[in-house]
Design a protein around this motif. Sequence first.
Motif, mmCIF file in Angstrom:
data_model
loop_
_atom_site.group_PDB
_atom_site.id
_atom_site.type_symbol
_atom_site.label_atom_id
_atom_site.label_comp_id
_atom_site.label_asym_id
_atom_site.label_seq_id
_atom_site.Cartn_x
_atom_site.Cartn_y
_atom_site.Cartn_z
ATOM 1 N N TYR B 31 -34.615 -66.737 2.140
ATOM 2 C CA TYR B 31 -33.718 -67.836 2.464
ATOM 3 C C TYR B 31 -33.058 -67.573 3.813
ATOM 4 O O TYR B 31 -32.601 -66.467 4.076
ATOM 5 C CB TYR B 31 -32.585 -67.927 1.432
ATOM 6 C CG TYR B 31 -32.933 -68.635 0.134
ATOM 7 C CD1 TYR B 31 -32.589 -68.067 -1.089
ATOM 8 C CD2 TYR B 31 -33.573 -69.875 0.118
ATOM 9 C CE1 TYR B 31 -32.866 -68.709 -2.285
ATOM 10 C CE2 TYR B 31 -33.862 -70.515 -1.071
ATOM 11 C CZ TYR B 31 -33.509 -69.931 -2.263
ATOM 12 O OH TYR B 31 -33.792 -70.572 -3.447
ATOM 13 N N SER B 217 -37.240 -70.698 3.359
ATOM 14 C CA SER B 217 -36.637 -71.894 2.753
ATOM 15 C C SER B 217 -35.182 -71.958 3.137
ATOM 16 O O SER B 217 -34.574 -70.934 3.443
ATOM 17 C CB SER B 217 -36.735 -71.846 1.227
ATOM 18 O OG SER B 217 -38.053 -71.696 0.810
ATOM 19 N N LEU B 220 -29.174 -73.214 0.006
ATOM 20 C CA LEU B 220 -28.042 -74.140 -0.017
ATOM 21 C C LEU B 220 -26.822 -73.446 -0.627
ATOM 22 O O LEU B 220 -26.021 -72.895 0.089
ATOM 23 C CB LEU B 220 -28.423 -75.427 -0.751
ATOM 24 C CG LEU B 220 -29.447 -76.277 0.020
ATOM 25 C CD1 LEU B 220 -29.940 -77.434 -0.815
ATOM 26 C CD2 LEU B 220 -28.847 -76.771 1.321
ATOM 27 N N ASP B 221 -26.715 -73.478 -1.926
ATOM 28 C CA ASP B 221 -25.550 -72.873 -2.552
ATOM 29 C C ASP B 221 -25.666 -71.348 -2.506
ATOM 30 O O ASP B 221 -26.663 -70.787 -2.942
ATOM 31 C CB ASP B 221 -25.461 -73.344 -4.007
ATOM 32 C CG ASP B 221 -24.214 -72.843 -4.681
ATOM 33 O OD1 ASP B 221 -23.150 -73.419 -4.424
ATOM 34 O OD2 ASP B 221 -24.304 -71.861 -5.432
ATOM 35 N N PRO B 222 -24.648 -70.630 -1.988
ATOM 36 C CA PRO B 222 -24.747 -69.167 -1.858
ATOM 37 C C PRO B 222 -24.932 -68.477 -3.205
ATOM 38 O O PRO B 222 -25.647 -67.481 -3.302
ATOM 39 C CB PRO B 222 -23.406 -68.764 -1.239
ATOM 40 C CG PRO B 222 -22.861 -69.999 -0.636
ATOM 41 C CD PRO B 222 -23.406 -71.152 -1.403
ATOM 42 N N TYR B 223 -24.303 -69.023 -4.244
ATOM 43 C CA TYR B 223 -24.414 -68.403 -5.561
ATOM 44 C C TYR B 223 -25.859 -68.487 -6.054
ATOM 45 O O TYR B 223 -26.412 -67.512 -6.565
ATOM 46 C CB TYR B 223 -23.468 -69.102 -6.539
ATOM 47 C CG TYR B 223 -23.543 -68.557 -7.929
ATOM 48 C CD1 TYR B 223 -24.236 -69.228 -8.930
ATOM 49 C CD2 TYR B 223 -22.940 -67.349 -8.254
ATOM 50 C CE1 TYR B 223 -24.325 -68.714 -10.204
ATOM 51 C CE2 TYR B 223 -23.019 -66.831 -9.525
ATOM 52 C CZ TYR B 223 -23.716 -67.517 -10.499
ATOM 53 O OH TYR B 223 -23.810 -67.003 -11.765
ATOM 54 N N VAL B 224 -26.475 -69.646 -5.886
ATOM 55 C CA VAL B 224 -27.865 -69.824 -6.316
ATOM 56 C C VAL B 224 -28.788 -68.907 -5.517
ATOM 57 O O VAL B 224 -29.722 -68.311 -6.054
ATOM 58 C CB VAL B 224 -28.293 -71.302 -6.164
ATOM 59 C CG1 VAL B 224 -29.771 -71.482 -6.418
ATOM 60 C CG2 VAL B 224 -27.486 -72.183 -7.102
ATOM 61 N N THR B 228 -31.125 -66.121 -7.226
ATOM 62 C CA THR B 228 -32.574 -66.186 -7.032
ATOM 63 C C THR B 228 -33.104 -64.870 -6.469
ATOM 64 O O THR B 228 -34.162 -64.391 -6.865
ATOM 65 C CB THR B 228 -32.928 -67.342 -6.077
ATOM 66 O OG1 THR B 228 -32.257 -68.514 -6.500
ATOM 67 C CG2 THR B 228 -34.425 -67.606 -6.055
ATOM 68 N N SER B 370 -19.233 -76.882 10.542
ATOM 69 C CA SER B 370 -19.260 -76.963 9.077
ATOM 70 C C SER B 370 -19.930 -75.786 8.369
ATOM 71 O O SER B 370 -19.395 -75.293 7.380
ATOM 72 C CB SER B 370 -19.928 -78.281 8.683
ATOM 73 O OG SER B 370 -19.774 -78.521 7.318
ATOM 74 N N PRO B 371 -21.088 -75.304 8.829
ATOM 75 C CA PRO B 371 -21.731 -74.188 8.116
ATOM 76 C C PRO B 371 -20.892 -72.912 8.040
ATOM 77 O O PRO B 371 -21.131 -72.076 7.175
ATOM 78 C CB PRO B 371 -23.004 -73.923 8.933
ATOM 79 C CG PRO B 371 -23.272 -75.201 9.636
ATOM 80 C CD PRO B 371 -21.944 -75.798 9.924
ATOM 81 N N VAL B 374 -19.353 -71.532 4.682
ATOM 82 C CA VAL B 374 -20.040 -70.686 3.693
ATOM 83 C C VAL B 374 -19.565 -69.242 3.832
ATOM 84 O O VAL B 374 -19.375 -68.540 2.842
ATOM 85 C CB VAL B 374 -21.571 -70.765 3.902
ATOM 86 C CG1 VAL B 374 -22.294 -69.808 2.976
ATOM 87 C CG2 VAL B 374 -22.058 -72.187 3.681
ATOM 88 N N ARG B 377 -14.613 -69.282 3.434
ATOM 89 C CA ARG B 377 -14.296 -70.460 2.629
ATOM 90 C C ARG B 377 -12.933 -71.031 2.984
ATOM 91 O O ARG B 377 -11.925 -70.339 2.940
ATOM 92 C CB ARG B 377 -14.293 -70.082 1.140
ATOM 93 C CG ARG B 377 -15.664 -69.874 0.535
ATOM 94 C CD ARG B 377 -16.456 -71.151 0.402
ATOM 95 N NE ARG B 377 -15.750 -72.172 -0.337
ATOM 96 C CZ ARG B 377 -15.736 -72.297 -1.663
ATOM 97 N NH1 ARG B 377 -16.376 -71.422 -2.401
ATOM 98 N NH2 ARG B 377 -15.088 -73.263 -2.242
ATOM 99 N N ASP B 378 -12.950 -72.297 3.304
ATOM 100 C CA ASP B 378 -11.710 -73.033 3.511
ATOM 101 C C ASP B 378 -10.913 -72.541 4.718
ATOM 102 O O ASP B 378 -9.692 -72.738 4.789
ATOM 103 C CB ASP B 378 -10.840 -72.935 2.235
ATOM 104 C CG ASP B 378 -9.980 -74.168 2.056
ATOM 105 O OD1 ASP B 378 -8.848 -74.020 1.563
ATOM 106 O OD2 ASP B 378 -10.431 -75.257 2.444
#
Lengths: 298, 525, 272
Positions: B31, B217, B220-224, B228, B370-371, B374, B377-378
């Motif tokens: 990723y 690839s 998207l979601d860091p947790y996923v 994976t 925006s990226p 990740v 956060r915030d």
Amino acid sequence: MVVALALPLVVPAIITAVLWLLPGDPAEIICPPEICDGTEALAASFGLDKGPAQFYLRWITSAARGELGNSWRIMQGFPVAELIWESLPTTALLALMALVPLTFGGVAAALGWLSSRLDAVWQAVGLAPAVILALVCAAFVEINFGARSYDGVAGWLRLGLGAGVLALADGALAATVMGTRASFEEEVKQRYIQIARLRGESAVANALPNLLPALVGQTRARVLHILSGTVVVEVVLGIPGLGELLFDGTLAQDFGVVLAATWAFSLLSALLLLGQAGVEVAVALWVRRAPRLAELPA
Amino acid sequence: MSVQTPSTARWLPALGLACVVLLAGSTVAYYDEALPSTLNPMFARTMVDRRSQELVFDRLFYRSAITNELKSNLVTEFEHLEGNTKLKVTLREGVKWHDGKSFGPADVCFTVEALLNSPSEVARDFAESLVGCESIPRERAAVITFSKAFHNARERAAFSVLPKHHFKSSTLQPHAEFSSRPVGTGPMRAVRHKREVRFNAFPNAHHNPKISEMSLSEGLDPYVQVKTLLNGGVQGLVAVSPPHRPEVAASDDVALKSYDLRSWWFVALNPSTPALADRRVRQAINATLDRTVLRELTIGVDPGDSNPPCEFVSGPFVQSSPYYNRSVKVAERSDRSKARALMREAGATMEAGRWVWGGAPVALRIGMNSPLNVEARDLLNQIGNQLQAGGFDSQVYKVNADDWVQKAVTGRLIDQYDALVGKWSFGVVEEVNQMFHSRDGAGRGAFNIFNYDNAEVDQILQRYTAARTDTEAQDAYHDLHALLAVDLPYLFLWKLDTKSAWRNEVRNNTISPFYYFTEFDGWRL
Amino acid sequence: MNRRTAALLLAAALLAALLAATAVAPPYLSVPVPERAYLGPFEAPPFGLDERGVPLHEIALQGAAIVTVPAILSGLLVMVLATFAGLVRCAGIGWVDGVIQVGSELVGALPRLVVVLVVALLLPKEWKVLLPIGLAWAVLAAPGAMDEAAAYAGRIGGARFVEALRAHGFSRWRIYGYHVIWLNLRPVIVRQGAEVTMQVVFLEIALSYLALRQNEPSFTHADSEFSWASLLYKGYTALLGVPLLHALWLGLALVAAVAILAQSVRYAARAR
């Protein structure tokens, strides 16, 4: 019919107007003049240098030949036509699969196989927005197959679950079942149906030709509703269809892709409209050919 | 707090699938933060572009990640000519392009021409140094001419070489098919698909990749992504977000590796905003921000951590850089009394908890790439909150990645924002001239976000450009660091270590600074 | 108390709750407290904390503030347009009826979310609020509502119905306002309005969720605010194993509340 023919022409015109209404020069987005010398050449190659009318005419005539140009941003250099041809069958398959439960539901409601007591169930399920059902399905696929599972069983599961979401969410199935039942219930109250029953004929078989235009109209509305939902479902479930392509193109301001994708949607809508008009004409011709009362045997 | 781990049974099918994938062929899936916008190195804009292109193309010179010396896969001999204003390179024999054609000096000269003629940021960077190129086919050599004598001439020629036979003219366009189906001399051949980029090994005279296939690839979601990776669905993550690093580090099957991006985070301030034109207001804003709290709340760094992954910086270099001026201290904590004093000195008054300057409240429109959310956060809202608490009205906006690359860094958001939060990453040549030089028609200051204009800074940058030795260059940049820390066109935040994670099956995976895959020939399964 | 009254009271209570939430929504979330991350509703009432220790009820309040007013205004727009179509049919103004038909065909022929995405693309960053998108959705939904209202007006007799009531001596205002709209069209237009209101809320959740998932700026609200989609996104990670199921339940409860509100309004307004 007029709308069906106008739609594929009007939609790209509106997108072209949007492109020119946005602040800035589209070619400058790709090649900012502050650091890039070839903005004019780039504008010429995209057809952006001669104003919106020329751009629109050039685009529509190329599109009629199947040439949709190259992607400007999301897959630079990649022919948009290839992107559309790869995405369109997936979305079409998704929509067709979503129509299956809706068709069965409509037929079952028309034939009286589905009790009206179940309507509350369809309505309750239909209250769930597509995004919620889709994210639950996406989590299910990711838990069981992993996040990168797009081929084979996992790919089909994503499609199947996506079709299910489209059929159930946002009241699609409820509206189909209840709408079809209401149409048939109203029609069977007509005198000609009562006479047909007295002759020993089926009420549904007699009502169906008269209801067909209305049913086709309702189906067209359902398909439009499904196509609208494909954007959310495809993005959340990772299905590589037209909706996902349009969403990516919108985010990236890739007008090459946005134009082509919205045009593809408008073509689908136009085809549906033509289909509906065709059915209406066919029914009208069929009714016209029905024997007159005077010709019936004594 | 640790994250609850789901029951193993649910992940077993994924694990099984991963094993099948691994056994079926040596395909390495990983990723990255996004898919590359282009595979044409002439139009590289993002770090993802550069990493992907490193697999497909060879740069004429590169710095070894192992020995740090300048090397080349394409050049066997080089010679400085005419007082370092020319560089003669003799090319390796037997090197093929991915379409089977032979590589030669004409390709090198074509690439130089393309850099001089093509409309791109990359071309503009190199075109400052290059003047022309002469091909000497009988010697299998090319002579590259520079605009002047550079102390680091080979680094100025570290461009990716393009195939002349593939283009009709040296004025390249970004939207050509080459951007999705490139032809290079690198260890891998690539094809960009909608959801992934597939790389296939291309053995060559100068490359012998041991991994036959790679698949990139978009994560998207860091947790996923982490899940994976831990379950073998992918073999690598280019960037592990800080909150998930402990979980990855705890796994026996995965190794966390440092990826030196030489990147630092900043808040650029817009001097065309009336209040921000006053240096004292900028200094007051700097004193209002509490970097320690920001770091703790957004990246998750414990203030007591003796070896934090996030290191504050006081200027436009990372602390490990030879250009970093250690005499300039970092303001780790806010100093509200200092901020108040500076604002009063600048003529501002505090009314109902808000600073009023020049008759109007100081209201800042703050944007952020925006990226970055990740990794931190915030961060945008926390900066806004701190400034709000300090008396500066704030409205915050995320800027999508595309707008950041196209508009923000090229100075086209000057009318829309008063401050922009971003991150700069540096390659081999750690040069900041384009960020701080005043923007002029000659191409200088191309990445000057808010058209900062300071004659003293321009002079220092010209000293750097004219430097003939490393020491002269370092002295110039030390002075720059000291000046910028006072003038504050940027508020310098921190350097956040980037960590990659690779499963242990991928061996000998040396990660090069910035370009990542430079030593890919050594990677194996 | 009959069912209609009960539905009306329920709808009023839910609407009041949404409006109250809008009024008390905090402009900014509380400072995160990492040590208290993931606490459930019992440890950190009323709804628990998220992965950064931020109270979920603040996100719920901000989400309500984002959707309530634009959704109601969008529903009202559809009601106005549907009423107009019904009145035109009753007034027997043929050419207006024809124009409405043609316009409805054209507008209704495209998938709505496709058009809404293009609208979202056009909006400048200062206009990133739900209202323009909600109104666009309402305009796209209007053809169906107008068709239904016009059809209903046709079924009650249209111009002949008006003529008959005129013969009884009623004024035009009374005929159109009371007999046509209040007594006959009300169930249709209120139902359509309630549905569009609900759809706009769900549209906002969908668009915000898509933007969150793609790590993009929001289409529908300021980036300093958090939509109900954030709760659902946290809930999605909960399905994958992160201990945030309480966020998922809260998100689902809010969605259910909006759906119940729409159904209650619809039930309360149905024809006797």
